[in-house]
Design an enzyme around this catalytic site. Structure first.
Site: not given
Ligand code: ADP
Ligand code: MG
Length: 398
Positions: A38, A199, A353, A376
């Site tokens: 960043r 989620k 992220g 975000g």
């Molecule tokens: P990003 O930051 O890339 O948008 P998210 O914040 O939505 O991603 O999700 C990241 C989290 O999702 C990580 O902490 C990871 O451990 C969790 N995750 C991924 N797959 C699973 C799973 N099968 N069960 C539980 N948590 C998961």
């Molecule tokens: Mg995230």
């Protein structure tokens, strides 16, 4: 671009307040910044202002001090790191507003760089308090917003301040908006979206906005369990958002209506009981997930399936890891996909992220078209939302 940028205004001799997002992962014990992307990402803007003889006043937030002074969340180590990267002195301030800072600003010479203290030490920042915003604005003649990562927040230093100063985008902000804007308005096809992460509820808005633009949707990560359950599969003890099952069904339907193949894992990595390092992993076909097991990653067959589908794509957005990647044993799906996407001759954009962190940690950033600095914010952007920090900037005359 619709918005004016720092290139569109006169900055020579002007005091320029630059909002950056230097909210980086810093180990407060060792002072080591584990990922400085960043900071690096805003160097072009800062260098531009130096080259054009501006007087530079940088400000950022760092962490969540919740309106109080938190010693571990001072900007100093970050400002020192910037100073090393840019090879110029950076003068670190003890606060971001007040009489002393106002006096100090008056002593700035062309090409000087000053760094204000963490704006979130003041509760007025997140409250977007107009008096506080005005105090910040009074330090400068113009305002440049380079903090794409904070553009989805309506805070004093991202929105409030624009009421009192001419406000334009920095070069990072411009780059983020241009690359991601192209994906919304003029993407090369076939266009695939790879979605994962924790989620469904976090990504539902993005999915709904992107369905009409894409040709293919690949779903992995924790959220796949909710989709699998919505399709009638057993998912063992995997985390399922029960209240999102009907929304997931609706999305499956919408995908069918838009003619967008929505691919879910055909096999998964599962562990019995607790998700923890050292847990015994097994591969299970999605049709037969043991009731005492949780999904932690996509399986080898799914990796192959996803890669084969992506091979023919000209545009790929990836948001969210395929598994619990923080644990090395559960990171193969995420890492394999990152490696594969990095080899493609396609427009590849990483938002989110966690996904950005993996790509950075694997040293693949330069092999992607773009890795967004705003998790975000990029999510909100792909949802089709107006980002308040962007909206507040001046438009170009059309
Ligand atoms: P990003 O930051 O890339 O948008 P998210 O914040 O939505 O991603 O999700 C990241 C989290 O999702 C990580 O902490 C990871 O451990 C969790 N995750 C991924 N797959 C699973 C799973 N099968 N069960 C539980 N948590 C998961
Ligand atoms: Mg995230």
């Amino acid at each position: 671009m619709l918005k004016k940028t720092v290139r569109d205004i006169e900055v020579e001799g002007e005091k320029v307040l630059v909002r950056v997002d230097f909210n980086v992962p810093l180990n407060t014990n060792t002072g080591v910044i584990s990922d400085d992307s960043r900071i690096r990402a805003s160097l072009p803007t800062i260098q531009y202002l130096v080259d054009h003889k501006a007087k530079i006043i940088l400000c950022s937030h760092f962490g969540r001090p919740k309106g109080k002074i938190v010693e571990q969340l001072r900007m100093a180590p970050i400002a020192r790191h910037l100073s090393q990267l840019i090879g110029l002195p950076v003068d670190i301030m003890p606060d971001c507003v007040g009489k002393d800072i106002r006096n100090k600003v008056e002593t700035l010479k062309e090409k000087d760089i000053m760094f204000l203290e963490n704006v979130r030490f003041h509760p007025e920042e997140e409250a977007n308090d107009p008096h506080f915003a005005r105090e910040l604005a009074n330090l400068a003649d113009v305002y440049v917003n380079d903090a794409f990562g904070t553009a989805h927040r309506t805070h004093a230093s991202t929105v409030g301040v624009t009421k009192y100063l001419p406000a334009v985008a920095g070069l990072l902000m411009e780059k983020e908006l241009e690359i991601m804007g192209n994906l919304l308005h003029d993407p090369g096809h076939p266009f695939a979206c790879v979605i994962g992460g924790a989620k469904v509820s976090d990504k539902m808005g993005l999915l709904q906005n992107m369905l009409k633009r894409i040709d293919l949707l690949l779903v992995g990560g924790g959220m796949a369990a909710t989709f699998l359950k919505a399709q009638g599969y057993g998912v063992g003890c995997s985390l399922v958002e029960e209240d999102k099952l009907s929304l997931s069904q609706l999305l499956l339907q919408e995908a069918a209506e838009w003619n967008v193949p929505l691919l879910l894992p055909t096999d998964v990595v599962v562990v019995e009981g607790k998700i923890e390092t050292g847990a015994l992993t097994r591969i299970a076909p999605t049709t037969n997930i043991p009731t005492n097991s949780c999904i932690v990653d996509i399986g080898p067959q799914t990796i192959e399936l996803f890669c084969n589908e992506l091979r023919r794509c000209r545009t790929i957005i990836w948001n969210g890891p395929m598994g619990v990647y923080e644990t090395p044993e559960f990171s193969r799906g995420t890492r394999s996909l990152a490696s594969f996407i990095s080899t493609l001759n396609a427009t590849t954009v990483i938002g989110g992220g966690s996904s950005a962190e993996v790509v950075q940690e694997m040293g693949l950033t330069d092999k992607m078209t773009h890795v967004s600095t705003g998790g975000g914010a990029s999510l909100r952007f792909f949802e089709g939302a107006v980002l308040p920090g962007v909206e507040a900037l001046q438009n170009r005359a059309s």
